[in-house]
Design a protein around this motif. Structure first.
Motif, PDB file in Angstrom:
ATOM      1  N   GLY A 108      74.163  52.019  32.547  1.00  7.16           N
ATOM      2  CA  GLY A 108      75.334  51.244  32.135  1.00  7.16           C
ATOM      3  C   GLY A 108      76.001  50.664  33.344  1.00  7.16           C
ATOM      4  N   ILE A 141      76.182  52.293  24.460  1.00  6.66           N
ATOM      5  CA  ILE A 141      75.902  53.203  25.279  1.00  6.66           C
ATOM      6  C   ILE A 141      74.813  54.378  24.674  1.00  6.66           C
ATOM      7  CG2 ILE A 141      76.998  55.302  26.328  1.00  6.66           C
ATOM      8  CD1 ILE A 141      79.347  53.473  27.092  1.00  6.66           C
ATOM      9  N   LEU A 178      76.767  55.824  33.743  1.00  8.66           N
ATOM     10  CA  LEU A 178      77.771  54.676  33.692  1.00  8.66           C
ATOM     11  C   LEU A 178      78.343  54.224  35.117  1.00  8.66           C
ATOM     12  CD1 LEU A 178      79.794  55.686  30.562  1.00  8.66           C
ATOM     13  CD2 LEU A 178      78.294  53.696  30.796  1.00  8.66           C
ATOM     14  N   THR A 203      80.860  51.916  36.900  1.00  8.58           N
ATOM     15  CA  THR A 203      82.087  51.059  36.538  1.00  8.58           C
ATOM     16  C   THR A 203      83.170  51.149  37.624  1.00  8.58           C
ATOM     17  OG1 THR A 203      83.680  50.625  34.679  1.00  8.58           O
ATOM     18  CG2 THR A 203      83.530  52.982  35.264  1.00  8.58           C
TER      19      THR A 203
END
Length: 179
Positions: A77, A116, A124, A126
């Motif tokens: 992600g 997710i 992830l 970010t």
């Protein structure tokens, strides 16, 4: 008039280049980075990276992600504001063999959680300002801005990842109205 139209529509727009049937987008980028290493590859809000710098940073991120278990078809992600870091992130994910799953930071936390889980995201990527959106996540969370100190210690060579044109490159969720 028809010669001019032909030149404008066809001759000047003939940008097709021969590619190997087994070329992945990040391999094509790596070839371009060798050819145009000092030319600007990305420019955003006054910041720029040349091809060499972009490839170097994406490689470091790829090696870092690979240490976290990212390999062929691993879904990663990416919840980052539009920026040069987003380009580094997407390219790094592809170079590690992963498939990127764009997650809009403006989405409600419930929607992000669903995506997710549904996409089976294992890592992830970010930024620190969005870390609270994923604080309850069981996934590995990489804060691209905060963790860059560790990421930049990784090797800068192109990763040698086995991947082919049938490998997953991204998973995208739409609102349903765009098809």
């Amino acid at each position: 008039k028809s010669d001019e139209k032909k030149q404008l529509l066809f001759n000047w727009n003939n940008t097709a280049i021969p590619l190997s049937q087994n070329s992945c987008i990040h391999h094509i980028f790596e070839q371009k980075a060798e050819l145009y290493h000092n030319q600007i590859a990305v420019f955003y809000e006054g910041k720029k990276l040349d091809y060499k710098e972009l490839n170097y940073k994406a490689n470091q991120l790829a090696h870092y992600l690979m240490k976290l278990g990212v390999s062929e078809d691993t879904r990663v992600g990416i919840c980052i504001d539009r920026s040069i870091d987003m380009i580094i992130g997407i390219l790094g994910i592809m170079k590690a063999g992963g498939a990127y799953v764009p997650l809009d930071p403006k989405f409600p936390n419930e929607r992000l959680k669903f995506m997710i889980e549904d996409a089976k995201i294992s890592v992830l990527l970010t930024q620190e300002k969005y870390d609270n959106k994923f604080s309850s996540s069981k996934n590995s969370v990489v804060l691209l801005d905060k963790d860059w100190i560790s990421i930049q210690k990784e090797r800068s060579e192109n990763p040698q990842v086995v991947r082919n044109i049938n490998s997953l490159i991204y998973v995208i969720y739409t609102s349903g109205s765009t098809g």
